[in-house]
Design an enzyme around this catalytic site. Structure first.
Site, PDB file in Angstrom:
ATOM      1  N   ASP A  60      50.097  47.157  37.885  1.00  0.00           N
ATOM      2  CA  ASP A  60      48.848  47.439  38.583  1.00  0.00           C
ATOM      3  C   ASP A  60      47.693  47.136  37.635  1.00  0.00           C
ATOM      4  OD1 ASP A  60      46.618  48.554  39.849  1.00  0.00           O
ATOM      5  OD2 ASP A  60      47.784  50.200  40.709  1.00  0.00           O
ATOM      6  N   ASN A  87      42.258  36.520  40.473  1.00  0.00           N
ATOM      7  CA  ASN A  87      42.505  36.352  41.903  1.00  0.00           C
ATOM      8  C   ASN A  87      42.927  37.647  42.598  1.00  0.00           C
ATOM      9  OD1 ASN A  87      43.368  34.757  44.428  1.00  0.00           O
ATOM     10  ND2 ASN A  87      45.269  35.750  43.793  1.00  0.00           N
ATOM     11  N   TYR A 151      35.481  46.215  50.326  1.00  0.00           N
ATOM     12  CA  TYR A 151      35.897  44.900  49.834  1.00  0.00           C
ATOM     13  C   TYR A 151      34.680  44.003  49.608  1.00  0.00           C
ATOM     14  CZ  TYR A 151      38.026  40.221  49.992  1.00  0.00           C
ATOM     15  OH  TYR A 151      38.398  38.928  49.723  1.00  0.00           O
TER      16      TYR A 151
END
Length: 277
Positions: A60, A87, A151
């Protein structure tokens, strides 16, 4: 071979856009560190690319030692570091009513803070090779969709990070920092998300023209092809740039005058894309 002998860390590369970038980088002569949260998919990719060309790290990115682990693996496996591709991202639905401060911090930690931390960890090594950073953003950085609030905030922050470091690191460290903002891309996870929203298994074959003038949305390989330019020496001294990769202009585009046509072609799950206009 546009990336001959370059060593590149690509986060979030077990699937989707990251996987396509890893495959294209190796095809262009690079060696890569694959990263993600899916051990089985990552191991399959390493076998496909060849262990001499790829190493896998499962962790993570929010973990405190993740940047160090990735950089150390690249150096131990391949002896140097030429580039990193940030990414990996949490792509999660949320709006003002469903987003609390803790959730926003979690998204920012992965989508914005982790790229910053990896750049900082890699910087001494990138300086030695006069390397580069490529951040993978999103067209949602410009404003975002109603149901992608957290986001979109994170991608807007990433875009500012790119602009800032693209100037300062280029001047002080000879490290270029650029960003590409993909539009709607047909990744494995996006295909799954739309099915969960009620669309048919082959929903991508009938995307309304207002969202896909070409008759289809983007493929991961098309994003990977663009990424190679920024990772290669052929992009020269260019730094601090953000390029949108979408099939229509995001800013200044107007929705169709005949909204009744849109209403008849829109299907459940396509509604969130309307705000891209």
């Amino acid at each position: 071979m546009r990336l001959q002998d370059k060593v590149i860390i690509i986060t979030g590369s077990c699937t989707g856009i990251g996987k396509a970038i890893a495959e294209r980088c190796v095809a262009e002569g690079a060696r890569v560190v694959i990263h993600g949260l899916e051990p089985d998919l990552g191991e399959t990719l390493v076998v496909k690319l060849g262990p001499e060309n790829a190493r896998l790290h499962i962790q993570d990115l929010a973990d405190a030692d993740a940047p160090q682990q990735l950089v150390t693996l690249a150096l131990e496996a391949f002896g140097k570091l030429d580039a990193i591709v940030n990414n990996a991202a949490m792509v999660v639905s949320s709006n003002i009513n469903t987003t609390d401060a803790d959730f926003l911090r979690q998204v920012l930690e992965v989508n914005t803070v982790a790229p910053f931390r990896l750049i900082k960890e890699a910087l001494p090594h990138l300086s030695r090779t006069r390397g580069c950073v490529l951040n993978i953003g999103s067209v949602n950085a410009w404003s975002g969709e109603p149901n992608l609030l957290a986001y979109s905030i994170s991608k807007g922050a990433l875009q500012t990070l790119t602009r800032n470091l693209g100037d300062t690191l280029h001047r002080e460290n000879r490290v270029r920092v650029n960003q590409i903002n993909p539009g709607w891309v047909l990744t494995e996870k996006e295909a799954q998300r739309k099915q969960e929203q009620g669309l048919a298994e082959n929903w991508y074959e009938a995307v309304p023209p207002v969202f896909a003038p070409a008759g289809r949305i983007l493929w991961p390989a098309e994003i990977a092809a663009a990424a190679v330019y920024w990772l290669a020496d052929e992009s020269g001294p260019i730094s601090g740039q953000v390029v949108d990769l979408e099939q229509y202009p995001l800013q200044g585009r107007n929705p169709p005058k005949d909204t009744s046509t849109l209403a008849t072609t829109t299907k459940p799950g396509f509604d969130t894309a309307v705000s891209k206009l």
